[in-house]
Write a protein that holds these residues in place. Structure first.
Motif, mmCIF file in Angstrom:
data_model
loop_
_atom_site.group_PDB
_atom_site.id
_atom_site.type_symbol
_atom_site.label_atom_id
_atom_site.label_comp_id
_atom_site.label_asym_id
_atom_site.label_seq_id
_atom_site.Cartn_x
_atom_site.Cartn_y
_atom_site.Cartn_z
ATOM 1 N N GLY A 55 0.790 -1.221 0.000
ATOM 2 C CA GLY A 55 0.000 0.000 0.000
ATOM 3 C C GLY A 55 0.822 1.270 0.000
ATOM 4 N N ARG A 56 2.122 1.144 0.249
ATOM 5 C CA ARG A 56 3.004 2.321 0.258
ATOM 6 C C ARG A 56 4.058 2.259 -0.842
ATOM 7 N NH1 ARG A 56 6.322 3.124 4.394
ATOM 8 N NH2 ARG A 56 6.494 0.919 4.967
ATOM 9 N N PHE A 57 4.536 1.075 -1.156
ATOM 10 C CA PHE A 57 5.584 0.898 -2.163
ATOM 11 C C PHE A 57 4.988 0.273 -3.421
ATOM 12 C CE2 PHE A 57 9.515 0.354 0.833
ATOM 13 C CZ PHE A 57 9.163 1.514 1.497
ATOM 14 N N THR A 58 5.570 0.637 -4.563
ATOM 15 C CA THR A 58 5.148 0.070 -5.840
ATOM 16 C C THR A 58 6.374 -0.330 -6.640
ATOM 17 O OG1 THR A 58 3.172 1.469 -5.884
ATOM 18 C CG2 THR A 58 3.849 0.441 -7.957
ATOM 19 N N ILE A 59 6.414 -1.575 -7.068
ATOM 20 C CA ILE A 59 7.492 -2.040 -7.934
ATOM 21 C C ILE A 59 6.999 -2.044 -9.376
ATOM 22 C CG2 ILE A 59 6.855 -4.474 -7.602
ATOM 23 C CD1 ILE A 59 9.854 -5.161 -7.848
ATOM 24 N N SER A 60 7.874 -1.633 -10.273
ATOM 25 C CA SER A 60 7.531 -1.647 -11.693
ATOM 26 C C SER A 60 8.819 -1.877 -12.483
ATOM 27 C CB SER A 60 6.874 -0.329 -12.116
ATOM 28 O OG SER A 60 7.743 0.766 -11.903
ATOM 29 N N ARG A 61 8.656 -2.177 -13.752
ATOM 30 C CA ARG A 61 9.824 -2.404 -14.587
ATOM 31 C C ARG A 61 9.563 -1.909 -15.995
ATOM 32 N NH1 ARG A 61 11.012 -8.587 -14.448
ATOM 33 N NH2 ARG A 61 12.556 -8.066 -16.058
ATOM 34 N N ASP A 62 10.639 -1.520 -16.647
ATOM 35 C CA ASP A 62 10.587 -1.116 -18.042
ATOM 36 C C ASP A 62 11.596 -1.998 -18.769
ATOM 37 O OD1 ASP A 62 10.822 0.067 -20.538
ATOM 38 O OD2 ASP A 62 10.627 2.092 -19.767
ATOM 39 N N ASN A 63 11.120 -3.010 -19.419
ATOM 40 C CA ASN A 63 12.025 -3.952 -20.085
ATOM 41 C C ASN A 63 12.778 -3.308 -21.235
ATOM 42 O OD1 ASN A 63 11.428 -6.023 -18.329
ATOM 43 N ND2 ASN A 63 9.901 -6.956 -19.664
ATOM 44 N N ALA A 64 12.209 -2.271 -21.836
ATOM 45 C CA ALA A 64 12.896 -1.588 -22.930
ATOM 46 C C ALA A 64 14.115 -0.827 -22.413
ATOM 47 C CB ALA A 64 11.944 -0.641 -23.632
ATOM 48 N N LYS A 65 14.061 -0.411 -21.142
ATOM 49 C CA LYS A 65 15.170 0.324 -20.533
ATOM 50 C C LYS A 65 16.000 -0.540 -19.592
ATOM 51 C CE LYS A 65 12.873 4.817 -20.714
ATOM 52 N NZ LYS A 65 12.410 5.999 -19.931
ATOM 53 N N ASN A 66 15.665 -1.832 -19.516
ATOM 54 C CA ASN A 66 16.396 -2.741 -18.611
ATOM 55 C C ASN A 66 16.422 -2.205 -17.185
ATOM 56 O OD1 ASN A 66 16.910 -4.307 -20.835
ATOM 57 N ND2 ASN A 66 19.120 -4.396 -20.524
ATOM 58 N N THR A 67 15.322 -1.665 -16.730
ATOM 59 C CA THR A 67 15.306 -0.996 -15.437
ATOM 60 C C THR A 67 14.097 -1.435 -14.607
ATOM 61 O OG1 THR A 67 16.434 0.932 -16.364
ATOM 62 C CG2 THR A 67 15.292 1.246 -14.275
ATOM 63 N N VAL A 68 14.355 -1.617 -13.320
ATOM 64 C CA VAL A 68 13.285 -1.877 -12.368
ATOM 65 C C VAL A 68 13.256 -0.722 -11.375
ATOM 66 C CG1 VAL A 68 14.779 -3.262 -10.837
ATOM 67 C CG2 VAL A 68 12.289 -3.580 -10.781
ATOM 68 N N TYR A 69 12.062 -0.378 -10.933
ATOM 69 C CA TYR A 69 11.870 0.768 -10.057
ATOM 70 C C TYR A 69 11.190 0.342 -8.761
ATOM 71 C CZ TYR A 69 12.401 3.107 -14.576
ATOM 72 O OH TYR A 69 12.863 3.506 -15.800
ATOM 73 N N LEU A 70 11.442 1.111 -7.729
ATOM 74 C CA LEU A 70 10.708 0.946 -6.479
ATOM 75 C C LEU A 70 10.274 2.338 -6.035
ATOM 76 C CD1 LEU A 70 9.772 -1.140 -4.347
ATOM 77 C CD2 LEU A 70 11.773 -0.464 -2.997
ATOM 78 N N GLN A 71 9.000 2.626 -6.201
ATOM 79 C CA GLN A 71 8.438 3.893 -5.736
ATOM 80 C C GLN A 71 8.017 3.710 -4.289
ATOM 81 O OE1 GLN A 71 8.077 6.955 -7.340
ATOM 82 N NE2 GLN A 71 7.431 7.661 -5.312
ATOM 83 N N MET A 72 8.589 4.537 -3.416
ATOM 84 C CA MET A 72 8.329 4.419 -1.986
ATOM 85 C C MET A 72 7.643 5.681 -1.502
ATOM 86 S SD MET A 72 11.943 2.711 -0.772
ATOM 87 C CE MET A 72 12.903 4.160 -1.170
ATOM 88 N N ASN A 73 6.402 5.527 -1.076
ATOM 89 C CA ASN A 73 5.605 6.651 -0.569
ATOM 90 C C ASN A 73 5.324 6.474 0.913
ATOM 91 O OD1 ASN A 73 5.456 7.662 -3.219
ATOM 92 N ND2 ASN A 73 3.604 6.474 -3.639
#
Length: 123
Positions: free
Chosen positions: A65-83
């Motif tokens: 409910g606070r963090f969101t994981i996402s990825r962009d395979n075109a950019k070879n990158t994974v993200y962790l949005q922490m709110n």
């Protein structure tokens, strides 16, 4: 697979940070990507994971409910949005890549790790 971070740092409680983890190589899209964190003297703990096809994400109860994981395979990158960060989120954060997983939440399942990035949440 070489993993390089950006986005760690110091933030006040209630604030937000976004971590990025860029992977080398052409096989990024074949890996399940995970985020873990560790506090000095404690075991590394699971935070979030996302399958190669960006299917259902998995989260630790402490960040749901606070963090969101996402990825962009075109950019070879994974993200962790922490709110809505809390002081207890303070830790070194690691991203990791796994070719085959059963649960996706055990650090032993992951094949490649980055060096980690520090996140400090002040009160």
């Amino acid at each position: 697979v070489h993993l390089v971070y950006s986005g760690g740092g110091l933030v006040q409680a209630g604030g937000s940070l976004r971590l990025s983890c860029a992977a080398s190589g052409r096989t990024f899209r074949t890996y399940t990507m995970g985020w873990f964190r560790q506090v000095l003297g404690k075991e590394r703990e699971f935070v979030a994971a996302l399958s190669r096809s960006s299917g259902t994400p998995y989260y630790a109860d402490s960040v749901k409910g606070r963090f969101t994981i996402s990825r962009d395979n075109a950019k070879n990158t994974v993200y962790l949005q922490m709110n809505r960060l809390k002081t207890e989120d303070t830790a070194d954060y690691y991203c990791a890549a796994a070719y085959r997983v059963v649960t996706a939440i055990a650090f032993s399942e992951y094949d490649y790790w980055g060096q980690g990035t520090q996140v400090t949440v002040s009160s």
